[in-house]
Design an enzyme around this catalytic site. Structure first.
Site, short mmCIF file in Angstrom:
data_model
loop_
_atom_site.label_atom_id
_atom_site.label_comp_id
_atom_site.label_asym_id
_atom_site.label_seq_id
_atom_site.Cartn_x
_atom_site.Cartn_y
_atom_site.Cartn_z
N LYS A 11 0.83 -1.21 0.00
CA LYS A 11 0.00 0.00 0.00
C LYS A 11 0.87 1.26 0.00
O LYS A 11 0.64 2.19 -0.78
CB LYS A 11 -0.90 0.00 1.25
CG LYS A 11 -1.54 1.35 1.54
CD LYS A 11 -2.33 1.35 2.84
CE LYS A 11 -1.53 1.53 4.09
NZ LYS A 11 -1.32 2.90 4.56
N ASN A 12 1.88 1.29 0.89
CA ASN A 12 2.65 2.52 1.04
C ASN A 12 3.67 2.76 -0.07
O ASN A 12 4.31 3.81 -0.13
CB ASN A 12 3.32 2.58 2.42
CG ASN A 12 2.30 2.81 3.52
OD1 ASN A 12 1.15 3.17 3.24
ND2 ASN A 12 2.70 2.61 4.76
N CYS A 105 -4.87 8.27 10.09
CA CYS A 105 -4.92 7.53 11.35
C CYS A 105 -4.61 8.41 12.56
O CYS A 105 -3.66 9.19 12.52
CB CYS A 105 -3.86 6.43 11.33
SG CYS A 105 -4.34 4.98 10.42
N ARG A 110 1.28 14.35 13.28
CA ARG A 110 1.85 13.95 11.97
C ARG A 110 2.07 15.21 11.17
O ARG A 110 1.22 15.65 10.42
CB ARG A 110 0.90 12.98 11.28
CG ARG A 110 0.71 11.73 12.09
CD ARG A 110 -0.02 10.67 11.35
NE ARG A 110 0.75 10.14 10.24
CZ ARG A 110 0.31 9.17 9.45
NH1 ARG A 110 -0.88 8.66 9.65
NH2 ARG A 110 1.05 8.71 8.45
N ASP A 293 4.89 0.43 12.03
CA ASP A 293 3.65 -0.16 11.51
C ASP A 293 3.47 -1.62 11.92
O ASP A 293 2.44 -2.23 11.60
CB ASP A 293 3.60 -0.04 9.97
CG ASP A 293 3.40 1.40 9.53
OD1 ASP A 293 3.03 2.24 10.37
OD2 ASP A 293 3.61 1.68 8.33
N ARG A 385 -8.61 -0.34 5.03
CA ARG A 385 -7.81 0.74 4.45
C ARG A 385 -6.48 0.20 3.96
O ARG A 385 -5.89 0.75 3.03
CB ARG A 385 -7.56 1.83 5.51
CG ARG A 385 -8.78 2.64 5.84
CD ARG A 385 -8.42 3.82 6.71
NE ARG A 385 -7.16 4.39 6.25
CZ ARG A 385 -6.24 4.90 7.04
NH1 ARG A 385 -6.41 4.95 8.33
NH2 ARG A 385 -5.13 5.40 6.54
N1 EPU Z 1 7.48 14.55 10.78
C1 EPU Z 1 7.73 15.88 11.02
N2 EPU Z 1 7.69 16.75 9.96
C2 EPU Z 1 7.39 16.35 8.68
C3 EPU Z 1 7.14 14.98 8.45
C4 EPU Z 1 7.19 14.09 9.51
O1 EPU Z 1 8.00 16.28 12.14
O2 EPU Z 1 7.34 17.19 7.79
C5 EPU Z 1 7.47 13.60 11.89
C6 EPU Z 1 6.05 13.03 12.12
O3 EPU Z 1 5.28 13.89 12.94
C7 EPU Z 1 6.32 11.68 12.71
C8 EPU Z 1 7.66 11.26 12.07
O4 EPU Z 1 8.23 12.46 11.54
O5 EPU Z 1 6.52 11.79 14.10
C9 EPU Z 1 7.57 10.23 10.96
O6 EPU Z 1 6.62 10.64 9.99
P1 EPU Z 1 6.70 10.26 8.45
O7 EPU Z 1 6.57 11.53 7.68
O8 EPU Z 1 7.84 9.37 8.17
O9 EPU Z 1 5.34 9.42 8.28
P2 EPU Z 1 4.41 9.48 7.02
O10 EPU Z 1 5.25 9.66 5.83
O11 EPU Z 1 3.28 10.40 7.26
C10 EPU Z 1 4.53 6.93 6.42
C11 EPU Z 1 3.55 5.80 6.27
C12 EPU Z 1 3.00 5.41 7.63
C13 EPU Z 1 4.19 4.98 8.51
C14 EPU Z 1 5.23 6.12 8.58
C15 EPU Z 1 6.48 5.73 9.35
C16 EPU Z 1 2.66 6.21 4.05
C17 EPU Z 1 1.51 6.63 3.22
N3 EPU Z 1 2.47 6.24 5.38
O12 EPU Z 1 3.80 7.99 7.01
O13 EPU Z 1 2.14 4.29 7.42
O14 EPU Z 1 3.74 4.69 9.81
O15 EPU Z 1 5.61 6.51 7.24
O16 EPU Z 1 7.09 4.64 8.77
O17 EPU Z 1 3.70 5.84 3.54
C18 EPU Z 1 0.35 2.84 7.93
O18 EPU Z 1 0.51 2.30 6.80
O19 EPU Z 1 -0.41 2.34 8.80
C19 EPU Z 1 1.03 4.09 8.24
C20 EPU Z 1 0.63 4.90 9.22
#
Ligand code: EPU
Length: 406
Positions: A11-12, A105, A110, A293, A385
């Site tokens: 998915k991701n 979620c 985030r 995850d 999802r």
């Molecule tokens: N963060 C910041 N600033 C930013 C971006 C992130 O401070 O601009 C912080 C976030 O607040 C968080 C941490 O960095 O504490 C990690 O966030 P990241 O941006 O890596 O998460 P994401 O890209 O929003 C993706 C996956 C998530 C997975 C995370 C961590 C996708 C679509 N989603 O989210 O997947 O948990 O990386 O590996 O790729 C799931 O599939 O259930 C899911 C939540």
């Protein structure tokens, strides 16, 4: 449970890769697309802004000849946060984007500030009224940017933006999750110029245009990990097929340390439950560390270990909402700050549970399967999802699980 379960596409990986379609007028043909709600929503968002194409089984054929509308609606962004991934590619190719602030979620703060900082440095003008992000730019320009912290979708957004920028972009401290690597592969197949001279660094030579491609999405390591963990419960004997074992090395190391019986052969894991399980001390980390995850699902397994385990969550600041529900099943888990202490050896008994997020849902399903008697999980639409046909896949393994309402 016994038998073979085949893992679906990631998915991701599919989410950013669908967003990448915005970068070119050419047709992209995807195979191994997971049939999950987040993907259907992302595909609908693409069509909303002008993509033409169709989903047929696990294949998607799609192209974006023109951007018909720069608006990604609230309805889309509330369901999947991944809609933020449309911002970089839309700006890079069309110079215009209006994206509702992302939902998704409830697992803690985030932020998207690193995505925005990077795009602003590349020349985008970004405004927000709290509800919508509006961004515009002439052609984005190449920059040197070091992410202040690791971010998966942030890395993906800036890689896509840089692919069409004017000049070279150097991105440092990038996330290296396999889903990022798979996106880099797709962008290369679309004609992008991306290299990685050092771990965590990508150098992107901006192109004036990209073209279509044919791409098979990697297997979902989180789905694979969930079934691998399921196999470690007493009484189970499962072959988890179509996996990339090295994507799950951190989980394999933890389970081996607990004494689980797992054999890795080619693209499959064979796992047999029933071996006495030792406790573990686990910390979530960016890849190649143990993934956040899989934290909830592993926590469910640790309730069956002989002794006290600890699980520290370092990626998100509120990702223990499954703990209260697991305790209602009979687990003995205490949250202390960013860690959960799991006193193992619990006898789980079925009850009515309510789930809050995708991975917590999977953890509760594992708990329900391990419990005596019947467990009812409310809000279970969360599961769909991100897990393709989980109830059917589990039924095939012999589990008694029924969907009453999504
Ligand atoms: N963060 C910041 N600033 C930013 C971006 C992130 O401070 O601009 C912080 C976030 O607040 C968080 C941490 O960095 O504490 C990690 O966030 P990241 O941006 O890596 O998460 P994401 O890209 O929003 C993706 C996956 C998530 C997975 C995370 C961590 C996708 C679509 N989603 O989210 O997947 O948990 O990386 O590996 O790729 C799931 O599939 O259930 C899911 C939540």
């Amino acid at each position: 449970m016994a038998g073979r379960v085949v893992v679906s596409g990631a998915k991701n990986a599919a989410l950013p890769e669908l967003a990448a379609v915005c970068l070119s007028p050419g047709t992209v043909e995807f195979s191994n697309v997971p049939l999950v709600e987040d993907i259907k929503v992302m595909f609908a968002a693409l069509r909303e802004i002008g993509a033409e194409g169709e989903m047929s089984g696990h294949d998607i054929r799609v192209a974006m000849p023109l951007l018909r509308s720069p608006l990604v609606s609230r309805q889309t962004t509330q369901t999947t946060r991944a809609s933020i991934l449309l911002l970089g590619p839309m700006l890079a190719r069309h110079g215009l984007a209006r994206v509702a602030m992302p939902g998704g979620c409830p697992i803690g703060e985030r932020k998207i500030d690193f995505h925005l900082q990077g795009l602003e440095r590349m020349g985008a003008e970004i405004r927000t009224d709290g509800e919508y992000l509006s961004a515009r730019c002439a052609r984005l320009r190449g920059i040197e940017f070091e992410f202040p912290g690791k971010t998966v979708t942030g890395t993906e957004n800036l890689l896509m933006a840089a692919a069409l920028a004017d000049g070279t972009t150097v991105l440092r401290n990038c996330a290296l999750e396999p889903e990022v690597t798979d996106l880099v592969a797709l962008l290369g197949e679309m004609g992008a110029d991306i290299s990685s001279p050092a771990e965590g660094t990508f150098v992107v030579g901006g192109r004036t245009s990209l073209h279509g491609a044919v791409h098979r999405i990697i297997p979902d390591r989180i789905e694979a990990g969930t079934y691998l963990i399921a196999g470690c419960f007493a009484g189970n004997d499962i072959l988890v097929d179509d996996v990339v074992p090295e994507h799950l090395q951190s989980l394999l190391d933890i389970l081996a340390g607990m004494g689980a019986e797992i054999a890795v052969s080619g693209q499959a894991f064979h796992v047999r439950g029933g071996a006495p399980l030792a406790p573990a001390h686990v910390v979530t980390e960016p890849y190649p560390g143990f993934p956040t995850d899989l934290q909830a699902q592993l926590t469910t397994l640790l309730t069956q270990a002989n002794g006290v385990s600890s699980v520290r969550e370092t990626i998100f600041n509120d990702r223990f909402r499954h703990v209260g529900e697991l305790n209602r099943l009979g687990a003995d888990i205490e949250v202390r700050g960013d860690a959960a202490l799991v006193r193992g050896g619990s006898r789980l008994r079925g009850t009515v549970l309510k789930t809050t997020d995708l991975r917590a849902s999977a953890a509760l399903v594992l708990g329900g399967l391990a419990a005596e008697g019947e467990t009812r999980i409310e809000n279970s639409y969360q599961l769909f999802r991100g897990y393709e046909n989980m109830p059917e896949k589990l039924q095939k393994l012999g589990a008694e699980i029924t969907i009453i309402a999504e």
